[in-house]
Scaffold this motif. Sequence first.
Motif, PDB file in Angstrom:
ATOM      1  N   PHE A 215       0.843  -1.184   0.000  1.00 19.96           N
ATOM      2  CA  PHE A 215       0.000   0.000   0.000  1.00 19.96           C
ATOM      3  C   PHE A 215       0.885   1.242   0.000  1.00 19.96           C
ATOM      4  N   LYS A 216       0.366   2.319  -0.568  1.00 21.74           N
ATOM      5  CA  LYS A 216       1.120   3.574  -0.639  1.00 21.74           C
ATOM      6  C   LYS A 216       1.399   4.133   0.749  1.00 21.74           C
ATOM      7  N   THR A 217       0.422   4.077   1.635  1.00 21.16           N
ATOM      8  CA  THR A 217       0.576   4.643   2.970  1.00 21.16           C
ATOM      9  C   THR A 217      -0.047   3.714   4.000  1.00 21.16           C
ATOM     10  N   GLU A 218       0.357   3.873   5.250  1.00 19.46           N
ATOM     11  CA  GLU A 218      -0.256   3.128   6.337  1.00 19.46           C
ATOM     12  C   GLU A 218      -1.726   3.502   6.484  1.00 19.46           C
ATOM     13  N   GLY A 219      -2.043   4.799   6.298  1.00 21.10           N
ATOM     14  CA  GLY A 219      -3.437   5.229   6.403  1.00 21.10           C
ATOM     15  C   GLY A 219      -4.319   4.544   5.379  1.00 21.10           C
ATOM     16  N   LEU A 220      -3.834   4.416   4.139  1.00 17.04           N
ATOM     17  CA  LEU A 220      -4.602   3.744   3.095  1.00 17.04           C
ATOM     18  C   LEU A 220      -4.777   2.269   3.424  1.00 17.04           C
ATOM     19  N   LYS A 221      -3.719   1.637   3.892  1.00 13.55           N
ATOM     20  CA  LYS A 221      -3.809   0.229   4.285  1.00 13.55           C
ATOM     21  C   LYS A 221      -4.835   0.038   5.396  1.00 13.55           C
ATOM     22  N   ASN A 222      -4.786   0.887   6.406  1.00 10.54           N
ATOM     23  CA  ASN A 222      -5.709   0.751   7.527  1.00 10.54           C
ATOM     24  C   ASN A 222      -7.153   1.022   7.117  1.00 10.54           C
ATOM     25  N   ARG A 223      -7.340   1.952   6.180  1.00 10.99           N
ATOM     26  CA  ARG A 223      -8.691   2.216   5.695  1.00 10.99           C
ATOM     27  C   ARG A 223      -9.243   1.004   4.950  1.00 10.99           C
ATOM     28  N   TRP A 224      -8.398   0.330   4.176  1.00 10.06           N
ATOM     29  CA  TRP A 224      -8.840  -0.881   3.488  1.00 10.06           C
ATOM     30  C   TRP A 224      -9.115  -1.999   4.495  1.00 10.06           C
ATOM     31  N   LEU A 225      -8.233  -2.177   5.475  1.00 11.28           N
ATOM     32  CA  LEU A 225      -8.417  -3.225   6.472  1.00 11.28           C
ATOM     33  C   LEU A 225      -9.737  -3.076   7.220  1.00 11.28           C
ATOM     34  N   ALA A 226     -10.158  -1.838   7.450  1.00  5.05           N
ATOM     35  CA  ALA A 226     -11.396  -1.598   8.194  1.00  5.05           C
ATOM     36  C   ALA A 226     -12.615  -2.130   7.456  1.00  5.05           C
ATOM     37  N   ASP A 227     -12.517  -2.249   6.129  1.00  7.16           N
ATOM     38  CA  ASP A 227     -13.643  -2.751   5.345  1.00  7.16           C
ATOM     39  C   ASP A 227     -13.720  -4.272   5.325  1.00  7.16           C
ATOM     40  N   TYR A 228     -12.629  -4.957   5.703  1.00  7.02           N
ATOM     41  CA  TYR A 228     -12.579  -6.418   5.604  1.00  7.02           C
ATOM     42  C   TYR A 228     -12.006  -7.043   6.878  1.00  7.02           C
ATOM     43  N   LEU A 240       1.171  -7.373   6.858  1.00  4.46           N
ATOM     44  CA  LEU A 240       0.558  -6.908   5.629  1.00  4.46           C
ATOM     45  C   LEU A 240       1.517  -5.966   4.927  1.00  4.46           C
ATOM     46  N   GLU A 241       1.626  -6.142   3.607  1.00  7.00           N
ATOM     47  CA  GLU A 241       2.598  -5.361   2.851  1.00  7.00           C
ATOM     48  C   GLU A 241       2.260  -3.869   2.903  1.00  7.00           C
ATOM     49  N   SER A 242       3.268  -3.059   3.159  1.00  8.04           N
ATOM     50  CA  SER A 242       3.114  -1.612   3.098  1.00  8.04           C
ATOM     51  C   SER A 242       4.410  -1.029   2.556  1.00  8.04           C
ATOM     52  N   ASN A 243       4.358   0.199   2.176  1.00  8.54           N
ATOM     53  CA  ASN A 243       5.513   0.850   1.564  1.00  8.54           C
ATOM     54  C   ASN A 243       6.445   1.373   2.658  1.00  8.54           C
ATOM     55  N   PRO A 244       7.702   0.899   2.718  1.00 11.50           N
ATOM     56  CA  PRO A 244       8.602   1.375   3.783  1.00 11.50           C
ATOM     57  C   PRO A 244       8.899   2.863   3.685  1.00 11.50           C
ATOM     58  N   ASP A 245       8.684   3.440   2.513  1.00 12.28           N
ATOM     59  CA  ASP A 245       8.885   4.875   2.335  1.00 12.28           C
ATOM     60  C   ASP A 245       7.548   5.613   2.288  1.00 12.28           C
ATOM     61  N   ALA A 246       6.579   5.112   3.039  1.00 13.58           N
ATOM     62  CA  ALA A 246       5.223   5.643   2.977  1.00 13.58           C
ATOM     63  C   ALA A 246       5.185   7.129   3.302  1.00 13.58           C
ATOM     64  N   MET A 247       4.271   7.827   2.629  1.00 11.20           N
ATOM     65  CA  MET A 247       4.080   9.239   2.897  1.00 11.20           C
ATOM     66  C   MET A 247       3.305   9.430   4.193  1.00 11.20           C
ATOM     67  N   ILE A 248       3.264  10.660   4.663  1.00 16.22           N
ATOM     68  CA  ILE A 248       2.520  10.993   5.876  1.00 16.22           C
ATOM     69  C   ILE A 248       1.038  11.103   5.519  1.00 16.22           C
ATOM     70  N   ASP A 249       0.198  10.313   6.206  1.00 10.31           N
ATOM     71  CA  ASP A 249      -1.238  10.298   5.883  1.00 10.31           C
ATOM     72  C   ASP A 249      -2.030  10.047   7.157  1.00 10.31           C
ATOM     73  N   GLU A 250      -1.983  11.001   8.060  1.00  9.43           N
ATOM     74  CA  GLU A 250      -2.621  10.825   9.363  1.00  9.43           C
ATOM     75  C   GLU A 250      -4.141  10.757   9.264  1.00  9.43           C
ATOM     76  N   ASP A 251      -4.739  11.453   8.271  1.00  8.45           N
ATOM     77  CA  ASP A 251      -6.198  11.447   8.176  1.00  8.45           C
ATOM     78  C   ASP A 251      -6.726  10.295   7.338  1.00  8.45           C
ATOM     79  N   GLY A 252      -5.831   9.461   6.779  1.00  2.97           N
ATOM     80  CA  GLY A 252      -6.264   8.255   6.092  1.00  2.97           C
ATOM     81  C   GLY A 252      -7.004   8.471   4.795  1.00  2.97           C
TER      82      GLY A 252
END
Length: 266
Positions: A215-228, A240-252
């Motif tokens: 996933f591009k960001t941890e926020g995006l990953k967590n938003r997807w996880l919440a649906d499933y 779960l795979e995430s991007n080690p260079d993820a951008m800052i995405d506090e609001d998801g």
Amino acid sequence: DKSTSLLLGELATESPQSLEDAGPPISLPDGDTNTSDNVILQDYQIPGAALPIALNIPGTRTTSILGRRVDPLNPSENASHSGIDIAQPTGSPLYAIFDGVVMQRRASPSSGPFVTDPLYGQVGASGYGLVMVTKHDVVRQNGERVTIFCEYGHIHDMIAKRGQRISKGEVIATVGNRGGSTGPHLHLTVREKRPFHGNLIDPLASFGWFNKIPFKTEGLKNRWLADYPDLVSGIPSDQLESNPDAMIDEDGDGFDDREFPPESQV
């Protein structure tokens, strides 16, 4: 693994076929919409799908998921997203996820506006730009036989011809940046029974790709996880795979907060 054996720069160099290639003319409606008729199917596992992209290309990541999102072309607005976006460099190979047939390859939207391309003629200036639609007869995990359609959007080069039988893992096109796009990526929509207006299938969930494509960001990953929650309940979040260079995405919202601050969203 055939789905990862072809790297960027190893594609055949002959000129791509025209959009007006041989094959039966098939009329499909335009659209990249998630209307009330486009239900997102839950608990819809289909085993055995190949990845549509090669994982060993630098920069590969899921940048947008199925459902509501901030419109990347107009960040002040929310919009529905009918599929997933996977970022890769232009020219990266795209693969058939199952055995099937190419139903159509065309400019999208077909009504324009258009830009002129030296290889493909009139190409959509918005929407998918160039789109390829593939049809696959598959078997769900519960044994039910179903037909699904894949819409590959923003394509740079068309490799497979209309009407061509394609094999799982076969290169059918390349990643591009055509149409309404902010950078080179694959937009992939998967639908049941009917292209462009059938019920939506989340490929990250249904094909098990959520634990393969970062996933591009941890926020995006967590938003997807919440649906499933039931699907991933047995997998620790740190696996779960995430991007080690993820951008800052506090609001998801799937966007870097430094570019699109939360207070700028409406």
